[in-house]
Motif scaffolding. Structure first.
Motif, PDB file in Angstrom:
ATOM      1  N   TRP A 517       0.822  -1.094   0.083  1.00 34.55           N
ATOM      2  CA  TRP A 517      -0.158   0.094  -0.042  1.00 34.55           C
ATOM      3  C   TRP A 517       0.887   1.257  -0.054  1.00 34.55           C
ATOM      4  O   TRP A 517       0.413   2.451  -0.770  1.00 34.55           O
ATOM      5  N   THR A 520       2.080   1.663  -3.535  1.00 30.34           N
ATOM      6  CA  THR A 520       0.996   2.277  -4.258  1.00 30.34           C
ATOM      7  C   THR A 520       0.854   3.672  -3.997  1.00 30.34           C
ATOM      8  O   THR A 520       0.477   4.550  -5.089  1.00 30.34           O
ATOM      9  N   SER A 551       6.987  -3.461  -9.679  1.00 26.25           N
ATOM     10  CA  SER A 551       6.262  -4.429  -9.060  1.00 26.25           C
ATOM     11  C   SER A 551       6.565  -5.969  -8.980  1.00 26.25           C
ATOM     12  O   SER A 551       6.430  -6.798  -8.212  1.00 26.25           O
ATOM     13  N   ASN A 557       1.589  -7.764  -6.835  1.00 29.05           N
ATOM     14  CA  ASN A 557       0.872  -7.756  -8.041  1.00 29.05           C
ATOM     15  C   ASN A 557       0.986  -6.658  -8.975  1.00 29.05           C
ATOM     16  O   ASN A 557       0.677  -5.577  -8.443  1.00 29.05           O
ATOM     17  N   HIS A 560      -1.789  -3.854  -8.314  1.00 30.26           N
ATOM     18  CA  HIS A 560      -1.825  -3.239  -7.211  1.00 30.26           C
ATOM     19  C   HIS A 560      -1.197  -1.735  -7.394  1.00 30.26           C
ATOM     20  O   HIS A 560      -1.697  -0.785  -6.670  1.00 30.26           O
ATOM     21  N   THR A 561      -0.590  -1.559  -8.395  1.00 31.83           N
ATOM     22  CA  THR A 561       0.492  -0.194  -8.526  1.00 31.83           C
ATOM     23  C   THR A 561      -0.096   0.491  -9.888  1.00 31.83           C
ATOM     24  O   THR A 561      -0.260   1.660 -10.000  1.00 31.83           O
ATOM     25  N   ILE A 615      -8.721   0.176  -4.063  1.00 35.02           N
ATOM     26  CA  ILE A 615      -7.333  -0.813  -4.156  1.00 35.02           C
ATOM     27  C   ILE A 615      -7.163  -1.860  -3.082  1.00 35.02           C
ATOM     28  O   ILE A 615      -6.785  -2.837  -3.219  1.00 35.02           O
ATOM     29  N   THR A 616      -7.444  -1.160  -1.705  1.00 38.47           N
ATOM     30  CA  THR A 616      -7.024  -2.124  -0.547  1.00 38.47           C
ATOM     31  C   THR A 616      -8.421  -2.850   0.056  1.00 38.47           C
ATOM     32  O   THR A 616      -8.071  -3.416   0.890  1.00 38.47           O
ATOM     33  N   ILE A 620      -9.024  -6.106  -3.822  1.00 38.74           N
ATOM     34  CA  ILE A 620      -8.326  -7.262  -3.472  1.00 38.74           C
ATOM     35  C   ILE A 620      -8.983  -8.455  -4.016  1.00 38.74           C
ATOM     36  O   ILE A 620      -8.649  -9.417  -4.602  1.00 38.74           O
ATOM     37  N   LEU A 625      -5.469  -9.505  -5.388  1.00 41.59           N
ATOM     38  CA  LEU A 625      -3.982  -8.684  -5.360  1.00 41.59           C
ATOM     39  C   LEU A 625      -3.199  -9.298  -4.248  1.00 41.59           C
ATOM     40  O   LEU A 625      -2.117  -8.719  -4.038  1.00 41.59           O
TER      41      LEU A 625
END
Length: 641
Positions: A517, A520, A551, A557, A560-561, A615-616, A620, A625
């Motif tokens: 996180w 990201t 990444s 993953n 994720h970014t 994204i969190t 997921i 992710l």
């Protein structure tokens, strides 16, 4: 001494005028020692990447022209063959974009977008808070399918007509005329008809008149004299604002009107300070809503298309990004951002009295609000009953969306499972098929008499004239964006073949101690800061290979970014030059740069926070992710070899 000083200043002026040419020449020469001292594939590819990136960021040459740099430098340095580079300039997303442009051309030609916008505003009402929310909702919806630029250019004249009605009624009330506020008959002076000579590759904004008496009774169709984007357009002798490409329809240079005229508009007498605040709030809400709407679909902005194609090219085994999965992820983001942005703008410009500004009660409506509603209803009535071409366009619009969703929904087999061979059909297949049909289907209802239609759109067409013509398509097709996206694909291919992406990943290994996180978040903040001064597609094209390599190195993953960075690159909303919608709104003169910076900073923070939340949380399970996927592991091993 004075002569020497004058001569020195003259030299400085000449150098400043030639700064772009100097930059074009000096950058390649200053970086040339890199491939000469280290004649490796990685160094040669890095040289091409840096030269192209500087050209893009500085806009020393047009974005499309700068995107052609890899086409001749890669073969010269032996990184890629000329035929291999050429193949990168036309991908699946190019065909996807062409099909969408066909539908967009039909929507704009038959005024379906205007009907949708007016209907949604009629539903919202004329209370300031609800009026802003109504315009934001219709702008978000239209921006999902049209470019951010054309959506803003279409909606702003409608908003301006409503604002002028509000302002003029207030001025009339101030003069003691409580019964009526009639405008004189010289309203035709407000806008000229020079838009007919508009060059198709340049969008120039005609500054609307600040005289209330010229616009109070001006019909909306006179506010929309331009054929391209629904905005009165005219050549102007004004300083050019860099044409940042934020949408996927024509992304050419947008010219801000003369600064003195804008200043005169700002200094003009609004009825009250509150009326000025309403004008600011509504104007800014439209550009922010266009940005939010562009996030929802893969075709919403060019940056989404760039991400999708580069991701699928770099990770061909990853069957996770399509229209359906992107929509499921981004739609909640857009809804949350829409609500929070509306609340932020309401707090900033209208205060916190939501009971007064958002009431649906007719008893609470002022005279001006009722007149504004009447104006909107009048403009909607002028459209007449819904026409046959509008119905056909609406059916194609719904059909294209359904076919995109049901192609490979993931949780159930899609319609592609009906075919024996798998992997041959993509979203571009649907897009091009329906776009092609629009060139064939007649615009007149079958078996109807030619005299039954009074629409001007039929006036010069035969009974079998199609829904759209090639000129309609060509007028909207953004070839510069196609070449720009192709240049990004070429750079990515060079980084992959030369091994530069692997080398970059190794240099980023010290960041392996950071949690996903945090990586990201840093990527989002960096991208959103850079995109305030550089074009969105250019920024994303430079950062995608770097973030992909990062990444893979950190065994995160890549989605994720990459997905948050792709979304945050659209948040260049703090300056007029940040993107074309900002420039369009700024040209109307209701807002100052300070207003845009203050409001845009809050929207930027809202966007980054909501994207990080997405994204969190629901991102997921949607993209799995928590694990480093096999398709990324395979790519990493192959690149390492």
């Amino acid at each position: 001494m004075r002569l020497e000083g004058a001569a020195r200043m003259d030299v400085f002026r000449k150098l400043w005028k030639a700064r772009k040419l100097i930059l074009v020449v000096l950058i390649p020469l200053s970086l040339l020692p890199l491939p000469l001292i280290h004649p490796t594939s990685e160094a040669c590819c890095a040289y091409v990447l840096m030269v192209t990136a500087v050209y893009w960021v500085s806009e020393a040459v047009p974005l499309g022209a700068a995107a052609l740099v890899p086409a001749f430098l890669y073969p010269l340095f032996g990184v890629l063959k000329s035929s291999e580079v050429a193949a990168e300039y036309c991908k699946d997303t190019t065909l996807l974009l062409m099909g969408v442009i066909c539908l967009a051309a039909s929507i704009e030609k038959w005024n379906l977008h205007k009907r949708i916008a007016l209907r949604m505003v009629m539903i919202a009402g004329a209370k300031p808070g609800m009026l802003v929310l109504g315009f934001m909702c219709c702008t978000v919806f239209l921006s999902m399918w049209l470019s951010n630029t054309s959506t803003t250019a279409m909606v702003m004249p409608i908003a301006e007509a409503v604002l002028q009605q509000l302002i003029c009624t207030g001025l009339a009330d101030g003069r003691g005329d409580s019964e009526t506020a009639e405008a004189p008959e010289d309203a035709s002076e407000a806008f000229s008809d020079e838009a007919e000579n508009l060059d198709k590759n340049q969008l120039e904004l005609l500054y609307p008149s600040n005289r209330c008496t010229e616009q109070e009774d001006l019909p909306l169709n006179e506010l929309q004299t331009g054929e391209v984007n629904g905005l009165g357009l005219s050549p102007a002798s004004s300083p050019e604002v860099a044409g940042h490409t934020n949408g996927h329809l024509p992304q050419a240079a947008i010219e801000i009107p003369n600064v003195k005229r804008v200043k005169a508009r700002r200094d003009s007498q609004y009825p009250t300070k509150r009326d000025h605040m309403i004008c600011k709030c509504l104007s800014l809400s439209i550009t922010y809503a266009a940005t939010i709407g562009g996030l929802i679909t893969i075709t919403g902005t060019s940056t989404n298309l760039i991400f999708a194609e580069q991701f699928n090219t770099r990770y061909p085994d990853a069957k996770v990004i399509n229209f359906g999965t992107w929509f499921i992820f981004s739609f909640p983001i857009a809804i949350i951002m829409l609500v929070l942005t509306w609340l932020w703008l309401h707090f900033l410009f209208l205060g916190c009295n939501f009971r007064e500004t958002c009431s649906f009660s007719k008893k609470r409506k002022t005279r001006r609000e009722m007149l504004s509603e009447s104006r909107i209803h009048e403009e909607y009535e002028k459209l007449g009953p819904i026409s046959y071409p509008e119905v056909v366009t609406g059916v194609f619009f719904i059909l294209m969306t359904l076919l995109w969703f049901t192609r490979e929904p993931g949780f159930v087999p899609g319609w592609t499972s009906l075919f024996e061979k798998k992997g041959y059909r993509t979203d571009a297949t649907v897009s091009v098929l329906l776009g092609f049909l629009l060139f064939l289907i007649p615009a007149r209802r079958p078996f109807s008499s030619s005299s039954s239609s009074s629409s001007s759109s039929y006036s010069d067409t035969g009974p079998l004239a199609p829904m759209i013509t090639w000129k309609d398509f060509q007028r909207l097709m953004p070839w510069e964006i196609v070449i720009l996206v192709g240049g990004g694909y070429a750079l990515a291919a060079g980084c992959k073949v030369s091994g530069l992406s692997v080398w970059i990943g190794r240099q980023l290994e010290p960041m392996s101690g950071l949690p996903p996180w945090a990586v990201t978040l840093l990527a989002c903040l960096l991208v959103s800061a850079v995109t305030e001064f550089a074009s969105n597609p250019a920024t994303l094209t430079v950062f995608l290979p770097i973030l992909s390599a990062l990444s893979e190195t950190l065994h995160i993953n890549p989605l994720h970014t990459l997905i948050p960075a792709t979304m945050c690159v659209s948040f260049g909303v703090m300056l007029p030059v940040g993107n074309p919608p900002n420039a369009i709104v700024f040209s109307y003169g209701h807002v100052q740069i300070g207003d845009m910076v203050k409001a845009g900073f809050g929207v930027n923070l809202i966007g980054v926070a909501v994207v990080m939340l997405a994204i969190t949380t629901w991102g997921i399970p949607l993209f799995n992710l928590t694990e480093f996927p096999a398709w990324a592991m395979t790519r990493n091993i192959t690149g390492g070899l």
